[in-house]
Design an enzyme around this catalytic site. Sequence first.
Site, PDB file in Angstrom:
ATOM      1  N   ARG A  30     -49.052  12.720 -12.485  1.00  0.00           N
ATOM      2  CA  ARG A  30     -49.003  11.869 -11.279  1.00  0.00           C
ATOM      3  C   ARG A  30     -50.024  12.374 -10.262  1.00  0.00           C
ATOM      4  O   ARG A  30     -50.684  11.586  -9.580  1.00  0.00           O
ATOM      5  CB  ARG A  30     -47.587  11.878 -10.683  1.00  0.00           C
ATOM      6  CG  ARG A  30     -47.501  11.130  -9.363  1.00  0.00           C
ATOM      7  CD  ARG A  30     -46.081  10.928  -8.900  1.00  0.00           C
ATOM      8  NE  ARG A  30     -46.038  10.324  -7.571  1.00  0.00           N
ATOM      9  CZ  ARG A  30     -44.914  10.040  -6.912  1.00  0.00           C
ATOM     10  NH1 ARG A  30     -43.738  10.284  -7.469  1.00  0.00           N
ATOM     11  NH2 ARG A  30     -44.952   9.503  -5.712  1.00  0.00           N
TER      12      ARG A  30
ATOM     13  N   CYS B  89     -36.233  -2.401 -10.106  1.00  0.00           N
ATOM     14  CA  CYS B  89     -36.786  -1.409  -9.169  1.00  0.00           C
ATOM     15  C   CYS B  89     -35.832  -1.245  -7.992  1.00  0.00           C
ATOM     16  O   CYS B  89     -35.169  -2.198  -7.591  1.00  0.00           O
ATOM     17  CB  CYS B  89     -38.130  -1.929  -8.667  1.00  0.00           C
ATOM     18  SG  CYS B  89     -38.786  -1.146  -7.200  1.00  0.00           S
ATOM     19  N   ASP B  90     -35.793  -0.046  -7.446  1.00  0.00           N
ATOM     20  CA  ASP B  90     -34.875   0.211  -6.328  1.00  0.00           C
ATOM     21  C   ASP B  90     -35.462  -0.123  -4.953  1.00  0.00           C
ATOM     22  O   ASP B  90     -34.757  -0.114  -3.958  1.00  0.00           O
ATOM     23  CB  ASP B  90     -34.456   1.684  -6.331  1.00  0.00           C
ATOM     24  CG  ASP B  90     -35.625   2.591  -6.010  1.00  0.00           C
ATOM     25  OD1 ASP B  90     -36.776   2.204  -6.292  1.00  0.00           O
ATOM     26  OD2 ASP B  90     -35.409   3.683  -5.483  1.00  0.00           O
TER      27      ASP B  90
ATOM     28  N   TYR C 106     -44.897  -1.804  -0.563  1.00  0.00           N
ATOM     29  CA  TYR C 106     -46.005  -1.446  -1.451  1.00  0.00           C
ATOM     30  C   TYR C 106     -47.241  -2.325  -1.242  1.00  0.00           C
ATOM     31  O   TYR C 106     -48.332  -1.975  -1.710  1.00  0.00           O
ATOM     32  CB  TYR C 106     -45.565  -1.509  -2.913  1.00  0.00           C
ATOM     33  CG  TYR C 106     -44.861  -0.243  -3.358  1.00  0.00           C
ATOM     34  CD1 TYR C 106     -45.587   0.827  -3.874  1.00  0.00           C
ATOM     35  CD2 TYR C 106     -43.488  -0.104  -3.256  1.00  0.00           C
ATOM     36  CE1 TYR C 106     -44.959   1.989  -4.282  1.00  0.00           C
ATOM     37  CE2 TYR C 106     -42.847   1.057  -3.658  1.00  0.00           C
ATOM     38  CZ  TYR C 106     -43.591   2.095  -4.173  1.00  0.00           C
ATOM     39  OH  TYR C 106     -42.977   3.260  -4.571  1.00  0.00           O
TER      40      TYR C 106
HETATM   41  C1  G6P Z   1     -39.470   3.830  -4.588  1.00  0.00           C
HETATM   42  C2  G6P Z   1     -39.938   2.964  -5.712  1.00  0.00           C
HETATM   43  C3  G6P Z   1     -39.972   3.716  -6.994  1.00  0.00           C
HETATM   44  C4  G6P Z   1     -40.787   4.966  -6.835  1.00  0.00           C
HETATM   45  C5  G6P Z   1     -40.277   5.807  -5.699  1.00  0.00           C
HETATM   46  C6  G6P Z   1     -41.273   6.923  -5.469  1.00  0.00           C
HETATM   47  O1  G6P Z   1     -38.134   4.101  -4.667  1.00  0.00           O
HETATM   48  O2  G6P Z   1     -39.206   1.808  -5.897  1.00  0.00           O
HETATM   49  O3  G6P Z   1     -40.519   2.878  -7.966  1.00  0.00           O
HETATM   50  O4  G6P Z   1     -40.767   5.724  -8.011  1.00  0.00           O
HETATM   51  O5  G6P Z   1     -40.197   5.047  -4.540  1.00  0.00           O
HETATM   52  O6  G6P Z   1     -40.741   7.848  -4.635  1.00  0.00           O
HETATM   53  P1  G6P Z   1     -41.309   9.338  -4.580  1.00  0.00           P
HETATM   54  O7  G6P Z   1     -40.347  10.043  -3.722  1.00  0.00           O
HETATM   55  O8  G6P Z   1     -41.325   9.825  -6.008  1.00  0.00           O
HETATM   56  O9  G6P Z   1     -42.662   9.211  -3.993  1.00  0.00           O
HETATM   57 MN    MN Z   2     -40.029   0.813  -7.824  1.00  0.00          MN
END
Ligand code: G6P
Ligand code: MN
Length: 443
Positions: free
Chosen positions: A95, A171-172, A266
């Site tokens: 990542r 997706c959350d 996003y």
């Molecule tokens: C949100 C999105 C997810 C993503 C996450 C990333 O919840 O819906 O798809 O993976 O954010 O969060 P992070 O804390 O890993 O940057």
């Molecule tokens: Mn997501």
Amino acid sequence: MEKKKQRILIAGGGSTYTAGIVTMLLENTDEFPIESIKLYDNFEERQERVAKACEIIVREHNPNVKFSYTTDPEEAFTDVDFVMAQIRVGLFKMRELDEKIPFRHGVVGQETCGPGGIAYGLRTIGPLIEMIDYMEKYSPNAWMLNYSNPAAIVAEACRRLRPDSRVINICDMPICLEEIFARILGMKSRKEFDVRYYGLNHFGWWTQIRDHEGNDLMPKLKEYVKEKGYEEFTPQGQHKESSWLDTMRAAKELHLMEPETLPNTYLKYYLMADETVEHADPNYTRANEIMDRREKDTIEECERIIAAGTAKDTWFASSEHAQFIVELACALAFNTKERFLLIVPNNGAIENFPDDAMVEIPCIVGKDQYEPMSIGTIPTFQKGLMEQQVASEKLAVEAYIEGSYQKLWQSFIMNKTVPSGKVAKEILDDMIEANKDYWPELK
Ligand code: G6P
Ligand code: MN
């Protein structure tokens, strides 16, 4: 009638989210009774630490729930009703490259958007399809609830490669944002209103929000968001960290670009790409923050629980927005007919959009099926943006299937985050080098 107890497999068992999901499952057994929880991962050592801590959590919460973990696919996928898939191919190290390589070329570097998301997509398609095949071989009646990223590309790959499989991509982010709307409105939860929403994953808009009496709540929300964005009401948890709060704040600008709607955050990476690049630290990205905090804290907490032999005082908790996974499983198992925003083939739901695009839209979920709601026609602004993004996602999946350099280059060029063919090529060539252990060979 007594509800049948469900057998759950969490795929990606070594994830930083696993302990929270296990806790959430244990706390919801009234609505969703559990017979067993299994963890599966291909990284034995990473999973084992999480699993040993989860074993203690399960024992203390509900010793009647069977708990096990394995790296063997047959053992994992046999006798399960639901596979909850949350894999991260290449872990946070990859990542980090998804984020840093584009930034080096002056382009947004993000886990799921732009070239980083596409790179991650090409790593994830193969392993995810492999898991679907295991599920169909060993538990053909099971459902896979997939929230592995990049969900848009993964969903398109499912549509192309396994169109008849029992996989639901979800997706959350919409859930999290709807919880913020509820707080802005002074309501207890998103369940107090009904929504209309359309778009792609990490690329959508709310067009209507009404309470159960049918009263329009949009004017109040818009009034608030046009001044303040989403920042102030972001709930505790990962989205409360400063880099996420920047994104929550950006909702204000995004809303002003299309004031009839409320945006998915996003969209920032596409519509505010220049600012995103300007404000980024290309040497320390979100992946670094997570490796230094969430990942490190999770590992330490698992080790602490294992050493103490108890999880009574743990900070692992069921996160509010993880609960939707259980609600979705509940809908499929027990016919609750609840509404969820799912990533599904359009098939006419958005009238003026291609049938074969994977769109994120409200669906009513009941026993072993879901029914997408009809959206009608969408305006030119959103339609144009979505067509470009869908084309980029489709080209990425075609590039994977055909092993085509040309199509992957086109996928990058097509993405709104990328300014030109030249920059696309430079990023792509760096990405090929970085992903050589994961990607198919491109010709
Ligand atoms: C949100 C999105 C997810 C993503 C996450 C990333 O919840 O819906 O798809 O993976 O954010 O969060 P992070 O804390 O890993 O940057
Ligand atoms: Mn997501």
